[in-house]
Motif scaffolding. Structure first.
Motif, PDB file in Angstrom:
ATOM      1  N   THR A   1       0.791  -1.234   0.000  1.00 40.54           N
ATOM      2  CA  THR A   1       0.000   0.000   0.000  1.00 40.54           C
ATOM      3  C   THR A   1       0.824   1.284   0.000  1.00 40.54           C
ATOM      4  O   THR A   1       0.276   2.351  -0.286  1.00 40.54           O
ATOM      5  N   HIS A   2       2.104   1.217   0.322  1.00 37.31           N
ATOM      6  CA  HIS A   2       2.901   2.440   0.363  1.00 37.31           C
ATOM      7  C   HIS A   2       4.377   2.106   0.167  1.00 37.31           C
ATOM      8  O   HIS A   2       4.793   0.944   0.246  1.00 37.31           O
ATOM      9  N   ASP A   3       5.186   3.137  -0.105  1.00 43.29           N
ATOM     10  CA  ASP A   3       6.599   2.935  -0.434  1.00 43.29           C
ATOM     11  C   ASP A   3       7.364   2.256   0.696  1.00 43.29           C
ATOM     12  O   ASP A   3       8.238   1.415   0.434  1.00 43.29           O
ATOM     13  N   ASN A   4       7.086   2.637   1.948  1.00 43.03           N
ATOM     14  CA  ASN A   4       7.800   2.023   3.067  1.00 43.03           C
ATOM     15  C   ASN A   4       7.566   0.519   3.112  1.00 43.03           C
ATOM     16  O   ASN A   4       8.494  -0.262   3.388  1.00 43.03           O
ATOM     17  N   GLU A   5       6.334   0.118   2.838  1.00 42.25           N
ATOM     18  CA  GLU A   5       6.013  -1.308   2.831  1.00 42.25           C
ATOM     19  C   GLU A   5       6.711  -1.992   1.660  1.00 42.25           C
ATOM     20  O   GLU A   5       7.239  -3.103   1.798  1.00 42.25           O
ATOM     21  N   TYR A   6       6.707  -1.348   0.499  1.00 43.07           N
ATOM     22  CA  TYR A   6       7.394  -1.922  -0.672  1.00 43.07           C
ATOM     23  C   TYR A   6       8.874  -2.131  -0.376  1.00 43.07           C
ATOM     24  O   TYR A   6       9.437  -3.192  -0.662  1.00 43.07           O
ATOM     25  N   ASN A   7       9.519  -1.121   0.204  1.00 43.14           N
ATOM     26  CA  ASN A   7      10.943  -1.233   0.518  1.00 43.14           C
ATOM     27  C   ASN A   7      11.196  -2.334   1.546  1.00 43.14           C
ATOM     28  O   ASN A   7      12.184  -3.078   1.457  1.00 43.14           O
ATOM     29  N   PHE A   8      10.315  -2.435   2.523  1.00 42.02           N
ATOM     30  CA  PHE A   8      10.425  -3.464   3.552  1.00 42.02           C
ATOM     31  C   PHE A   8      10.341  -4.861   2.926  1.00 42.02           C
ATOM     32  O   PHE A   8      11.153  -5.751   3.214  1.00 42.02           O
ATOM     33  N   LEU A   9       9.377  -5.053   2.029  1.00 44.83           N
ATOM     34  CA  LEU A   9       9.196  -6.358   1.388  1.00 44.83           C
ATOM     35  C   LEU A   9      10.307  -6.652   0.387  1.00 44.83           C
ATOM     36  O   LEU A   9      10.687  -7.812   0.209  1.00 44.83           O
ATOM     37  N   ARG A  10      10.814  -5.621  -0.236  1.00 44.48           N
ATOM     38  CA  ARG A  10      11.962  -5.806  -1.130  1.00 44.48           C
ATOM     39  C   ARG A  10      13.151  -6.357  -0.356  1.00 44.48           C
ATOM     40  O   ARG A  10      13.833  -7.283  -0.811  1.00 44.48           O
ATOM     41  N   ASP A  11      13.379  -5.828   0.841  1.00 41.72           N
ATOM     42  CA  ASP A  11      14.461  -6.352   1.678  1.00 41.72           C
ATOM     43  C   ASP A  11      14.146  -7.769   2.155  1.00 41.72           C
ATOM     44  O   ASP A  11      15.037  -8.607   2.257  1.00 41.72           O
ATOM     45  N   LEU A  12      12.885  -8.011   2.458  1.00 45.34           N
ATOM     46  CA  LEU A  12      12.477  -9.334   2.929  1.00 45.34           C
ATOM     47  C   LEU A  12      12.684 -10.390   1.844  1.00 45.34           C
ATOM     48  O   LEU A  12      13.064 -11.531   2.138  1.00 45.34           O
ATOM     49  N   ALA A  13      12.459 -10.017   0.594  1.00 39.03           N
ATOM     50  CA  ALA A  13      12.553 -10.961  -0.527  1.00 39.03           C
ATOM     51  C   ALA A  13      13.939 -11.020  -1.146  1.00 39.03           C
ATOM     52  O   ALA A  13      14.148 -11.762  -2.104  1.00 39.03           O
ATOM     53  N   LYS A  14      14.879 -10.284  -0.602  1.00 38.90           N
ATOM     54  CA  LYS A  14      16.197 -10.133  -1.222  1.00 38.90           C
ATOM     55  C   LYS A  14      16.797 -11.489  -1.613  1.00 38.90           C
ATOM     56  O   LYS A  14      16.879 -12.400  -0.794  1.00 38.90           O
ATOM     57  N   GLY A  15      17.167 -11.602  -2.878  1.00 38.50           N
ATOM     58  CA  GLY A  15      17.799 -12.824  -3.349  1.00 38.50           C
ATOM     59  C   GLY A  15      16.828 -13.879  -3.834  1.00 38.50           C
ATOM     60  O   GLY A  15      17.238 -14.945  -4.291  1.00 38.50           O
TER      61      GLY A  15
ATOM     62  N   TRP B   1      -5.646  -6.471  -6.146  1.00 40.87           N
ATOM     63  CA  TRP B   1      -5.098  -7.132  -4.963  1.00 40.87           C
ATOM     64  C   TRP B   1      -6.074  -8.214  -4.526  1.00 40.87           C
ATOM     65  O   TRP B   1      -7.257  -7.936  -4.285  1.00 40.87           O
ATOM     66  N   VAL B   2      -5.577  -9.427  -4.439  1.00 46.65           N
ATOM     67  CA  VAL B   2      -6.454 -10.555  -4.149  1.00 46.65           C
ATOM     68  C   VAL B   2      -7.041 -10.477  -2.743  1.00 46.65           C
ATOM     69  O   VAL B   2      -8.132 -11.002  -2.478  1.00 46.65           O
ATOM     70  N   ALA B   3      -6.360  -9.818  -1.825  1.00 49.09           N
ATOM     71  CA  ALA B   3      -6.817  -9.762  -0.430  1.00 49.09           C
ATOM     72  C   ALA B   3      -8.161  -9.055  -0.288  1.00 49.09           C
ATOM     73  O   ALA B   3      -8.976  -9.432   0.552  1.00 49.09           O
ATOM     74  N   ASP B   4      -8.411  -8.014  -1.116  1.00 55.08           N
ATOM     75  CA  ASP B   4      -9.667  -7.266  -0.980  1.00 55.08           C
ATOM     76  C   ASP B   4     -10.297  -6.880  -2.316  1.00 55.08           C
ATOM     77  O   ASP B   4     -11.344  -6.231  -2.337  1.00 55.08           O
ATOM     78  N   GLY B   5      -9.679  -7.252  -3.423  1.00 53.80           N
ATOM     79  CA  GLY B   5     -10.263  -6.981  -4.734  1.00 53.80           C
ATOM     80  C   GLY B   5     -10.071  -5.575  -5.250  1.00 53.80           C
ATOM     81  O   GLY B   5     -10.587  -5.231  -6.318  1.00 53.80           O
ATOM     82  N   THR B   6      -9.326  -4.726  -4.540  1.00 55.91           N
ATOM     83  CA  THR B   6      -9.129  -3.349  -4.989  1.00 55.91           C
ATOM     84  C   THR B   6      -8.169  -3.298  -6.180  1.00 55.91           C
ATOM     85  O   THR B   6      -7.265  -4.124  -6.307  1.00 55.91           O
ATOM     86  N   VAL B   7      -8.394  -2.311  -7.046  1.00 54.40           N
ATOM     87  CA  VAL B   7      -7.571  -2.150  -8.240  1.00 54.40           C
ATOM     88  C   VAL B   7      -6.243  -1.495  -7.869  1.00 54.40           C
ATOM     89  O   VAL B   7      -6.210  -0.520  -7.099  1.00 54.40           O
ATOM     90  N   HIS B   8      -5.162  -2.035  -8.419  1.00 59.35           N
ATOM     91  CA  HIS B   8      -3.831  -1.461  -8.191  1.00 59.35           C
ATOM     92  C   HIS B   8      -3.557  -0.387  -9.233  1.00 59.35           C
ATOM     93  O   HIS B   8      -3.577  -0.654 -10.435  1.00 59.35           O
ATOM     94  N   GLN B   9      -3.355   0.825  -8.751  1.00 57.68           N
ATOM     95  CA  GLN B   9      -2.923   1.902  -9.634  1.00 57.68           C
ATOM     96  C   GLN B   9      -1.412   1.777  -9.802  1.00 57.68           C
ATOM     97  O   GLN B   9      -0.668   1.908  -8.831  1.00 57.68           O
TER      98      GLN B   9
END
Length: 224
Positions: A113-127, A145-153
């Motif tokens: 939902t936001h840049d901080n979360e994206y960066n956090f998950l990018r580090d989590l998925a590293k490699g 998004w499958v969790a709630d059906g909202t459209v991703h901009q």
């Protein structure tokens, strides 16, 4: 003589009546004034009590909010960011299999939902290539998004250059690319055929608690 006496008596009675009326009006005015003052005092008292009650209620809510924020925790093996917990798998699965495994863990594939979360998950998925909860399976080109059906901009900074492209340049027998994963090491989201097997990231709300064995509070996850 008698007539004059009668006139004096009548005049006296009229004067007494007028005086009594004036006195009565004066008393009524005084009583009304006192009643008005009482109503003002009562109103002020009620307002003060309402303000005090509101302040007390607001203070209690702030305390509970602070308590809730301070004591949101995740189970062992999950990583916490703000009010959410995240789990990265060590096994690989198709996109749908990955989702079902998340559901079995009382969660779902992650929604970003936001840049901080994206960066956090990018580090989590590293490699690792890792599935997230985004696809255009329902309608080609519309990512939800499958969790709630909202459209991703589309946030261009999250995606690899030129993505998503639905397997641009693939052969005529290609089924297209409808599921999204984090592409590592090229750093960014990418659409891929849903039967490809990758790791996956699940997300669920953090819970109030004090007794979990391991709590990681908004820390950058270590490389797995």
């Amino acid at each position: 003589m008698a007539v004059a006496t009668c006139f004096r008596l009548l005049a006296t009675i009229l004067l007494l009546a007028m005086a009594g009326r004036c006195y009565s009006q004066q008393m009524d005015h005084i009583q009304l004034s006192r009643i008005a003052d009482s109503l003002d005092n009562l109103t002020q008292g009620v307002q003060a009590q309402a303000i005090a009650s509101k302040e007390v209620a607001s203070g209690i809510m702030k305390i509970f909010t602070l308590m809730a924020t301070d004591h949101l925790v995740c189970e062992r093996g999950w990583f916490k960011l703000r009010s959410s917990c995240y789990f990265i798998s060590e096994d690989t699965s198709t996109w749908e299999e990955s989702r079902q495994k998340c559901i079995a863990l009382n969660s779902d594939l992650v929604k970003i939902t936001h840049d901080n979360e994206y960066n956090f998950l990018r580090d989590l998925a590293k490699g690792h290539h890792t599935y997230i909860g985004l696809s255009d399976l329902q309608e080609e080109g519309t990512y939800r998004w499958v969790a709630d059906g909202t459209v991703h901009q589309i946030v261009e900074s999250w995606w690899r250059e030129g993505e998503p492209n639905n397997c641009n340049g693939c052969g005529p027998n290609s089924s297209g690319e409808d599921c999204v994963h984090y592409h590592s090491p090229n750093d960014g989201l990418n659409d891929i055929a849903c039967d490809t097997k990758f790791r996956y990231i699940c997300e669920k709300p953090a819970q109030l608690g004090w007794n979990f064995a391991s709590v990681l509070d908004e820390e950058t996850p270590t490389e797995k």
